[in-house]
Scaffold this motif. Structure first.
Motif, PDB file in Angstrom:
ATOM      1  N   ASP A  30     -27.217 -53.410 134.872  1.00 45.39           N
ATOM      2  CA  ASP A  30     -28.011 -54.285 135.397  1.00 45.39           C
ATOM      3  C   ASP A  30     -27.583 -55.504 135.999  1.00 45.39           C
ATOM      4  N   PRO A  32     -27.917 -59.037 137.175  1.00 45.16           N
ATOM      5  CA  PRO A  32     -28.763 -60.406 137.113  1.00 45.16           C
ATOM      6  C   PRO A  32     -28.791 -61.043 138.537  1.00 45.16           C
ATOM      7  N   THR A  47     -31.481 -67.005 135.058  1.00 40.09           N
ATOM      8  CA  THR A  47     -31.043 -65.932 135.433  1.00 40.09           C
ATOM      9  C   THR A  47     -31.650 -65.236 136.716  1.00 40.09           C
ATOM     10  N   THR A  48     -32.705 -65.850 137.157  1.00 39.21           N
ATOM     11  CA  THR A  48     -33.534 -65.362 138.381  1.00 39.21           C
ATOM     12  C   THR A  48     -33.448 -66.090 139.492  1.00 39.21           C
ATOM     13  N   GLU A 137     -35.469 -60.922 139.345  1.00 38.22           N
ATOM     14  CA  GLU A 137     -34.830 -61.133 138.288  1.00 38.22           C
ATOM     15  C   GLU A 137     -33.409 -60.167 138.072  1.00 38.22           C
ATOM     16  N   SER A 138     -33.640 -59.029 138.601  1.00 36.10           N
ATOM     17  CA  SER A 138     -32.646 -58.037 138.347  1.00 36.10           C
ATOM     18  C   SER A 138     -32.545 -56.948 139.319  1.00 36.10           C
ATOM     19  N   HIS A 140     -31.188 -52.944 139.004  1.00 33.03           N
ATOM     20  CA  HIS A 140     -30.827 -52.003 137.898  1.00 33.03           C
ATOM     21  C   HIS A 140     -30.261 -50.793 138.629  1.00 33.03           C
TER      22      HIS A 140
END
Length: 166
Positions: A30, A32, A47-48, A137-138, A140
């Motif tokens: 992941d 961030p 973290t966004t 947000e992230s 993956h």
């Protein structure tokens, strides 16, 4: 990492565990959104990251040590009618580029599957261009299956599985 051509990634390493995670990558990674390599037109909120202007872009390092197909998904919030763009490249060569639409109503974080992308070993860059108001947000990334579950001599459809096969 420096000995196998990943000097650029060493500057972003916080501890030895990060290096071992990259070398023995077996599970989902992941990234961030707030831990970007470079960004234009975004505001960090925890973290966004939120796009503040047209053409807002974030870019992330993605070191790949094994050849294979990697699954890429993004967790973001945005209006479904406003597309975003994802580009994955290595050494000036584009691995994948595409335009995608957020799912959901736009008010909640949703997962958008970019798909399975073939990547060769080396330093890759994942760039995300967001429309104004969208929040990332992230990212993956899942590696290829390293230990496929398959009988020793392959699958045989008409054969029954016996205790000896297990």
């Amino acid at each position: 990492m420096g000995g196998i051509g990943f000097e650029d990634n060493l500057q972003h390493v916080n501890n030895a565990d990060d290096i071992f995670l990259t070398l023995a990558w077996k599970g989902q990674r992941d990234l961030p959104a707030s831990e970007y390599k470079r960004a234009i037109g975004v505001a960090v909120k925890g973290t966004t990251v939120e796009a503040e202007e047209e053409g807002a872009e974030t870019a992330y390092d993605l070191p790949i040590v094994r050849n294979g197909d990697y699954n890429v998904r993004l967790s973001l919030r945005g209006a479904p009618e406003q597309p975003f763009q994802v580009q994955i490249r290595k050494d000036g060569r584009t691995d994948d580029i595409g335009t995608y639409h957020p799912t959901g109503s736009g008010s909640e974080l949703t997962s958008v599957d970019i798909g399975w992308i073939h990547m060769e070993p080396g330093n890759h860059t994942v760039s995300v261009v967001l429309p104004p108001g969208a929040t990332l947000e992230s990212i993956h990334v899942s590696p290829p299956c390293l230990s496929p579950i398959e009988p020793e001599n392959g699958w045989r459809a008409p054969a029954l599985t016996t205790a000896a096969d297990l």
